[in-house]
Design a protein around this motif. Structure first.
Motif, short mmCIF file in Angstrom:
data_model
loop_
_atom_site.label_atom_id
_atom_site.label_comp_id
_atom_site.label_asym_id
_atom_site.label_seq_id
_atom_site.Cartn_x
_atom_site.Cartn_y
_atom_site.Cartn_z
N ARG A 106 -37.34 -24.15 -74.59
CA ARG A 106 -38.34 -23.68 -75.56
C ARG A 106 -39.51 -24.67 -75.65
N LEU A 107 -39.20 -25.95 -75.73
CA LEU A 107 -40.25 -26.96 -75.83
C LEU A 107 -41.08 -27.03 -74.56
N THR A 108 -40.43 -26.87 -73.41
CA THR A 108 -41.15 -26.86 -72.14
C THR A 108 -42.09 -25.67 -72.07
N ALA A 109 -41.59 -24.49 -72.49
CA ALA A 109 -42.42 -23.28 -72.48
C ALA A 109 -43.58 -23.41 -73.45
N MET A 110 -43.34 -23.99 -74.62
CA MET A 110 -44.41 -24.20 -75.60
C MET A 110 -45.49 -25.13 -75.05
N SER A 111 -45.06 -26.20 -74.39
CA SER A 111 -46.01 -27.15 -73.81
C SER A 111 -46.83 -26.48 -72.72
N TYR A 112 -46.15 -25.72 -71.86
CA TYR A 112 -46.85 -25.02 -70.77
C TYR A 112 -47.86 -24.03 -71.34
N ASN A 113 -47.44 -23.25 -72.34
CA ASN A 113 -48.33 -22.24 -72.93
C ASN A 113 -49.55 -22.88 -73.59
N LEU A 114 -49.37 -24.04 -74.22
CA LEU A 114 -50.49 -24.76 -74.82
C LEU A 114 -51.49 -25.17 -73.73
N LEU A 115 -50.97 -25.73 -72.65
CA LEU A 115 -51.84 -26.15 -71.54
C LEU A 115 -52.55 -24.96 -70.91
N ARG A 116 -51.80 -23.87 -70.73
CA ARG A 116 -52.40 -22.66 -70.14
C ARG A 116 -53.50 -22.13 -71.04
N THR A 117 -53.27 -22.09 -72.35
CA THR A 117 -54.28 -21.61 -73.29
C THR A 117 -55.54 -22.44 -73.23
N VAL A 118 -55.38 -23.76 -73.19
CA VAL A 118 -56.54 -24.65 -73.13
C VAL A 118 -57.35 -24.41 -71.86
N GLU A 119 -56.66 -24.30 -70.72
CA GLU A 119 -57.39 -24.09 -69.47
C GLU A 119 -58.10 -22.74 -69.45
N GLU A 120 -57.43 -21.70 -69.94
CA GLU A 120 -58.07 -20.38 -69.96
C GLU A 120 -59.24 -20.34 -70.93
N LEU A 121 -59.13 -21.05 -72.05
CA LEU A 121 -60.25 -21.13 -73.00
C LEU A 121 -61.48 -21.78 -72.35
N SER A 122 -61.23 -22.81 -71.56
CA SER A 122 -62.35 -23.48 -70.91
C SER A 122 -63.06 -22.57 -69.91
N LYS A 123 -62.29 -21.68 -69.28
CA LYS A 123 -62.86 -20.81 -68.25
C LYS A 123 -63.78 -19.74 -68.82
N ILE A 124 -63.57 -19.36 -70.09
CA ILE A 124 -64.36 -18.26 -70.64
C ILE A 124 -65.60 -18.73 -71.40
N GLN A 125 -65.87 -20.03 -71.38
CA GLN A 125 -67.04 -20.55 -72.08
C GLN A 125 -68.34 -20.13 -71.40
N ASP A 126 -68.30 -20.02 -70.07
CA ASP A 126 -69.48 -19.62 -69.30
C ASP A 126 -69.02 -18.70 -68.17
N PRO A 127 -69.33 -17.39 -68.25
CA PRO A 127 -68.85 -16.43 -67.26
C PRO A 127 -69.37 -16.68 -65.84
N GLU A 128 -70.42 -17.50 -65.73
CA GLU A 128 -70.98 -17.79 -64.40
C GLU A 128 -70.25 -18.93 -63.69
N LEU A 129 -69.34 -19.58 -64.42
CA LEU A 129 -68.63 -20.72 -63.85
C LEU A 129 -67.14 -20.40 -63.69
N ILE A 130 -66.51 -21.01 -62.69
CA ILE A 130 -65.09 -20.80 -62.44
C ILE A 130 -64.42 -22.15 -62.17
N HIS A 131 -63.10 -22.14 -62.19
CA HIS A 131 -62.34 -23.35 -61.91
C HIS A 131 -62.41 -23.66 -60.41
N PRO A 132 -62.45 -24.92 -60.02
CA PRO A 132 -62.51 -25.27 -58.59
C PRO A 132 -61.40 -24.62 -57.76
N SER A 133 -60.19 -24.50 -58.30
CA SER A 133 -59.10 -23.87 -57.55
C SER A 133 -59.37 -22.39 -57.32
#
Length: 245
Positions: free
Chosen positions: A145-172
């Motif tokens: 549960r703690l591992t899943a919570m940590s992963y979901n927090l990290l995933r949320t942060v990364e996805e939030l960063s991606k939607i700040q500017d629709p013209e930009l994408i992650h290097p990967s």
């Protein structure tokens, strides 16, 4: 994990390697209400029952040659014949999903099954979850549960960063798109094309930079907006796609 459909409205979808399945296993999953997708084994014997109608013009069904119900010893299932427009290779998928599901969705779910491996890689490599905390069942559940919570927090942060500017994408994402474009060019020379569904949004491995940024923010008390801005600064311009065929 087993579920009794009489006791639960929630269903599980399992995407299995063909090596672990046989008709007895398949029937057991059906009896427990589990939804299954796998690859049909080359030596499988089954009797054709009927064709299942699907929209041949829908982009989701690109490459689908047929969608049919088959039977073996009273066990019924569906078979999807998918020919990859890029390689021309025929793939045969077996499933217990209802006929209302697009066969192209079934094929793509199988091809995307390794996405979860990226989550496992993040957990093992970045979160250092390589050993069980205890042999106690409750301790193991809490660890997961703690591992899943940590992963979901990290995933949320990364996805939030991606939607700040629709013209930009992650290097990967840029690298993935560039690789697809190379495959598209090569496929066109052979008279084929990459399935357009591969050009859609995907769940990528969480970057090491994102994980370090979150770790530093927690240790230093940095605000959410400040380290989101730091992640946005790492984004790059989109690739001009030629994914149409």
């Amino acid at each position: 994990m087993r579920q009794n459909p009489k006791n639960s409205t929630q269903k599980c979808l399992y995407v299995y390697d063909k090596a672990v399945t046989d008709y007895a296993f398949w029937n057991n999953q059906i009896e427990h209400g589990n939804l299954m997708i796998s690859v049909l084994k080359e030596n499988s014997v089954a009797t054709f029952v009927e064709s299942i109608h699907f929209d041949t013009s829908h982009e989701l069904n690109t490459g689908i040659e047929s969608y049919s119900t088959y039977e073996n010893n009273g066990i019924r299932f569906s078979i999807v014949n998918y020919r990859d427009p890029e390689t021309k290779k025929l793939h045969r998928f077996i499933t217990t999903l209802p006929g209302s599901i697009n066969p192209g969705t079934i094929a793509m779910l199988y091809f995307k099954r390794w996405t979860i491996e990226k989550a496992f890689n993040n957990s093992k490599s970045n979160l250092k979850e390589t050993k069980a905390w205890s042999s106690d069942n409750n301790s193991l559940k809490n660890q997961m549960r703690l591992t899943a919570m940590s992963y979901n927090l990290l995933r949320t942060v990364e996805e939030l960063s991606k939607i700040q500017d629709p013209e930009l994408i992650h290097p990967s994402d840029k690298k993935y798109t560039e690789d697809l474009e190379k495959r598209q060019q090569a496929a066109k020379k052979r008279g084929g094309f990459v399935n357009p569904l591969f050009f859609n949004e995907r769940i990528a491995r969480i970057s090491s930079y994102t994980i370090r940024a979150v770790q530093n923010a927690i240790m230093t008390g940095k605000s959410l907006s400040s380290f989101i801005n730091a992640l946005v600064a790492k984004l790059v311009p989109r690739v001009n796609q030629i994914g149409e065929h």
